[in-house]
Design a protein around this motif. Structure first.
Motif, PDB file in Angstrom:
ATOM      1  N   ASP A  92       0.835  -1.202   0.000  1.00  0.00           N
ATOM      2  CA  ASP A  92       0.000   0.000   0.000  1.00  0.00           C
ATOM      3  C   ASP A  92       0.873   1.256   0.000  1.00  0.00           C
ATOM      4  N   MET A  93       1.872   1.281   0.869  1.00  0.00           N
ATOM      5  CA  MET A  93       2.759   2.441   0.912  1.00  0.00           C
ATOM      6  C   MET A  93       3.593   2.558  -0.361  1.00  0.00           C
ATOM      7  N   ALA A  94       3.970   1.427  -0.946  1.00  0.00           N
ATOM      8  CA  ALA A  94       4.718   1.469  -2.201  1.00  0.00           C
ATOM      9  C   ALA A  94       3.897   2.152  -3.298  1.00  0.00           C
ATOM     10  N   GLY A  95       2.595   1.882  -3.317  1.00  0.00           N
ATOM     11  CA  GLY A  95       1.728   2.558  -4.284  1.00  0.00           C
ATOM     12  C   GLY A  95       1.710   4.060  -4.061  1.00  0.00           C
ATOM     13  N   ASN A  96       1.673   4.453  -2.812  1.00  0.00           N
ATOM     14  CA  ASN A  96       1.717   5.878  -2.463  1.00  0.00           C
ATOM     15  C   ASN A  96       3.021   6.500  -2.950  1.00  0.00           C
ATOM     16  N   MET A  97       4.127   5.786  -2.730  1.00  0.00           N
ATOM     17  CA  MET A  97       5.432   6.312  -3.130  1.00  0.00           C
ATOM     18  C   MET A  97       5.608   6.319  -4.649  1.00  0.00           C
TER      19      MET A  97
END
Length: 201
Positions: A92-97
């Motif tokens: 999920d955070m990778a998508g944000n980044m």
């Protein structure tokens, strides 16, 4: 027979963790706070560092998978739960980044007002979910890994603390603790004696 990823879990975790921490340091150094937000997002070093931050997230996922595969047979359901929490939160955070690294610079050029307006609606929900799930995921992974003896107590504590700090991992330097915790675990796996740990009950 163990998989190649499981067999190489130590080196993978060590390299991925160090790369993750180093890239967050690079993001910190390339963020020129003397500029306003839009101008800073147009600076090539900052853009490149943000894009590469997504790349090291891929490495972090590979490290997580390799560590879990190495010990999955003896960590049981609790180990699987911890792994899944960390995997979902990191993805999920990778998508944000990815958005920050590749979409945001383009938006800053063609529609800077959208950047200055901030997030709302589903964008805000998605952004908040990445921070919450990333932090919660690594905290649960640390607790589950400690409880199942996937790794020693110090590593469990390191991941729990890094998870708490990781709520702000979208901003440097709060991603550094996760990287260092993973690198330390990789070193322990590579040079330590994990086979001495008893199987989880």
């Amino acid at each position: 027979m163990s998989s190649p990823l499981a067999s190489a879990a130590g080196p993978i975790a060590l390299v991925a963790g160090l790369a993750f921490a180093a890239m967050d340091v690079a993001r910190l150094l390339t963020a020129d706070r003397s500029l306003d937000r839009i101008d800073m997002m147009r600076q090539t070093p900052f853009v490149v560092a943000n894009a590469l931050y997504w790349v090291v997230f891929v490495g972090l996922v590979l490290a997580l998978v390799s560590v879990y595969l190495r010990y999955a047979a003896r960590t049981g359901g609790l180990g699987a739960v911890g792994f899944c929490f960390a995997l979902v939160g990191t993805l999920d955070m990778a998508g944000n980044m990815w958005f920050d690294g590749f979409a945001a610079p383009w938006i800053a050029d063609v529609a800077p007002g959208a950047i200055l307006a901030g997030g709302s609606g589903m964008l805000a929900v998605g952004g908040l979910s990445s921070y919450v799930l990333f932090a919660l995921g690594w905290m649960v992974f640390g607790m589950a890994g400690w409880r199942t003896r996937m790794f020693p107590a110090w590593a469990g504590i390191a991941f729990i603390v890094a998870g708490v700090l990781g709520f702000n991992a979208g901003l440097p330097p709060y991603g550094i603790p996760i990287g260092l915790a993973m690198a330390a675990l990789g070193w322990w796996i590579w040079h330590g004696t994990p086979h001495r740990w008893p199987s989880a009950r």
